[in-house]
Design a protein around this motif. Structure first.
Motif, PDB file in Angstrom:
ATOM      1  N   UNK A 126       0.833  -1.207   0.000  1.00  0.00           N
ATOM      2  CA  UNK A 126       0.000   0.000   0.000  1.00  0.00           C
ATOM      3  C   UNK A 126       0.867   1.256   0.000  1.00  0.00           C
ATOM      4  N   UNK A 127       1.953   1.231   0.782  1.00  0.00           N
ATOM      5  CA  UNK A 127       2.847   2.393   0.825  1.00  0.00           C
ATOM      6  C   UNK A 127       3.537   2.598  -0.515  1.00  0.00           C
ATOM      7  N   UNK A 128       3.963   1.498  -1.141  1.00  0.00           N
ATOM      8  CA  UNK A 128       4.585   1.601  -2.464  1.00  0.00           C
ATOM      9  C   UNK A 128       3.631   2.234  -3.469  1.00  0.00           C
ATOM     10  N   UNK A 129       2.340   1.913  -3.334  1.00  0.00           N
ATOM     11  CA  UNK A 129       1.342   2.480  -4.250  1.00  0.00           C
ATOM     12  C   UNK A 129       1.246   4.001  -4.077  1.00  0.00           C
ATOM     13  N   UNK A 151       0.427   9.370  -6.027  1.00  0.00           N
ATOM     14  CA  UNK A 151       0.202  10.200  -4.849  1.00  0.00           C
ATOM     15  C   UNK A 151      -1.251  10.327  -4.456  1.00  0.00           C
ATOM     16  N   UNK A 152      -2.173   9.994  -5.367  1.00  0.00           N
ATOM     17  CA  UNK A 152      -3.595  10.117  -5.065  1.00  0.00           C
ATOM     18  C   UNK A 152      -4.142   8.890  -4.330  1.00  0.00           C
ATOM     19  N   UNK A 153      -3.348   7.818  -4.298  1.00  0.00           N
ATOM     20  CA  UNK A 153      -3.818   6.601  -3.627  1.00  0.00           C
ATOM     21  C   UNK A 153      -3.771   6.794  -2.116  1.00  0.00           C
ATOM     22  N   UNK A 154      -4.887   6.464  -1.466  1.00  0.00           N
ATOM     23  CA  UNK A 154      -4.975   6.570  -0.008  1.00  0.00           C
ATOM     24  C   UNK A 154      -5.096   5.168   0.577  1.00  0.00           C
TER      25      UNK A 154
END
Length: 536
Positions: A139-142, A147-150
């Motif tokens: 999830x952090x890599x995403x 940058x819009x991924x939460x």
């Protein structure tokens, strides 16, 4: 020469029969495989990556480096004691079976029950910590890529569920490829991670100096909410207090080496290869982990930015990689880390399933789980039991990160308590311990005492408060988690288990000083079992 492996297998199966069991699992693991599974579960890249932030904020680089050395040495003492026991008693049950074999007949069932349940809970709690951590890394890599991924708790939980399913499927249908994945894991965790460490320190534009790494103590809150509070525990208590609490990073990382014992029924020359697997995994991980940690610490570009959660992506190691390689280059190395952590979780589930299979075989779990699939030669039911329990343990993360941390804290203490109990029993009742090929000789007693004292020490330390001020959100819930397991285990024993649980089915040879008569067909164990056992 061609008959030699068969002769070795016969000797392994004969020893297993003397302990009361027939060969049900496929015995095809070598020393390298046995070492590899514990090495993969320890997985220094997993522990260091997921707890790097904790280490930086709880003592800083100085406490991390010294703590790693101390923990590695003391854990090797624990490994020596465990290796000596598994050499004499190489079964999938591991610690709980050792406790029963080493204790006097009068106390054997209770001590086996107590050890087994601490090991049982610690097993799937470790899998939760590993695989849920893997989901968090993905999830952090995403967020680095987009940058819009939460990464909401629900999204991370969904990723985690997919990881568990993949592990379950491989352990169900791909048992024959596990040993090859084991080789892959060894290469990834050694050559792969080693290359990553060298690349980071070689490419870093600047490096911290030796004093900044080995003498830099960090605690007092400089950047909100870093450190252990405002003021930090180094002010409210002492720097030594913070440094001691900081060893959690090292101790959590070097955990899970009992996998070599749980896979002993599938290992050739188990009475020798299993103990060597335990010690090799601890020794290699200790040296290799220290090298990796130093490479990362020396490559920090800006310490304040690295500990600041608003700028470090929630993972200081990722911040170091981005600073050195840029976002795109960092993602390539992050992918390598994620693959390593995935392998770590895979073999953790393998170890879980073997322990749970043995525990059910001896009646502590419902007989339904005492089953090995004849087609795949895998304890399929306990594979999915372990996956299900590991998933359930992650559910509190939907509402509280503190609750999840409290639940997974039992992993380190739970496993080490289950390691220490049979060692303590061997120290107290030395006459019951008939040594195997791996024998410490006159050093057996002092090494066992040191091992037990160390486990007692870390059990107390990991129950201490880590953040200041202590509130409902910063309270260390580890004693609560440990207490729940202890109360549940003792309560169940007093209320009902003492009436039927007789401990493992033992068929002891002359060398153990007694004769046990065991029926050829396994009888039911549990509340419905007969009260009488034929022991002479």
């Amino acid at each position: 020469m061609a008959a030699e492996p068969n002769q070795i297998d016969i000797q392994d199966e004969t020893l297993l029969a003397e302990l009361g069991y027939k060969q049900e699992l496929r015995r095809e693991w070598t020393l390298m495989n046995n070492f590899g599974i514990s090495f993969s579960i320890i997985s220094v890249i997993t522990g260091i990556t997921t707890l790097f932030s904790y280490g930086l904020n709880t003592g800083g680089p100085g406490a991390m480096t010294v703590g790693w050395i101390v923990v590695s040495v003391m854990t090797f003492f624990v490994g020596l004691s465990m290796a000596e026991i598994v050499s004499a008693i190489p079964t999938s049950g591991g610690p709980y079976f050792w406790a029963a074999m080493l204790a006097p007949e009068k106390y054997a069932p209770f001590l086996s029950w107590l050890t087994g349940w601490f090991n049982f809970v610690g097993q799937f709690a470790v899998t939760t910590g590993i695989s849920f951590g893997c989901a968090g890394l993905i999830a952090t890599a995403a967020t680095i890529k987009n940058g819009d991924f939460v990464p909401t708790p629900a999204k991370v939980l969904g990723i985690y569920a997919a990881i568990l399913v993949s592990h379950g499927l491989v352990n169900t249908f791909g048992v024959h490829v596990l040993k090859y994945l084991n080789y892959t894991s060894i290469v990834l965790h050694s050559l792969g991670v080693g290359s990553l460490a060298i690349a980071v320190v070689a490419k870093a534009p600047t490096h911290l100096t030796a004093p900044e790494v080995f003498q830099h103590f960090y605690d007092v809150r400089i950047i909100e909410p870093s450190g252990t509070g405002d003021p930090g525990w180094s002010v409210r208590a002492s720097p030594a207090y913070v440094a001691i609490c900081g060893i959690l990073l090292s101790q959590y990382t070097i955990t899970g080496f009992d996998a070599s014992a749980h896979l002993s029924e599938e290992t050739h020359r188990a009475s020798w290869n299993a103990p060597i697997g335990v010690l090799m995994s601890i020794g290699v991980s200790g040296v290799f982990g220290f090298f990796l940690m130093l490479c990362l610490l020396f490559s920090i570009q800006n310490f304040n930015d690295t500990v600041d959660p608003t700028t470090n992506y929630g993972q200081p190691v990722f911040k170091i990689l981005v600073d050195v390689f840029g976002p795109d280059g960092a993602l390539v190395l992050i992918a390598l880390i994620v693959i390593c952590v995935w392998h770590c979780g895979l073999f953790s589930l393998t170890s879980n399933s073997r322990m749970m299979f043995a525990f059910s075989r001896d009646g502590a779990l419902p007989r339904f789980f005492d089953h090995v699939d004849k087609r795949f030669h895998s304890p399929v039911r306990t594979v999915w039991l372990a996956a299900f329990l590991a998933f359930c343990l992650s559910l509190p993360s939907l509402g509280s990160a503190v609750a999840f941390s409290a639940a997974t804290s039992i992993a380190t203490i739970g496993l080490y308590i289950s390691y220490a109990l049979p060692i303590l029993i061997a120290v107290i009742w030395q006459k019951n311990f008939v040594k195997g090929p791996f024998d410490l000789g006159r050093f057996s007693l002092p090494v066992g005492v040191v091992s037990c004292c160390w486990v007692l020490f870390i059990t107390v330390v990991f129950c201490l408060p880590e953040a200041n001020p202590v509130t409902s959100q910063t309270l260390n819930y580890t004693p609560v988690a440990v207490g729940i397991v202890a109360v549940g285990t003792l309560g169940s024993w007093i209320v009902w288990a003492r009436r039927w649980f007789q401990g493992p089915v033992r068929q002891l040879g002359v060398e153990w000083g007694q004769t046990v008569i065991v029926a050829e067909e396994k009888t039911a164990t549990g509340p419905e079992a007969e009260k009488e056992s034929k022991i002479e």
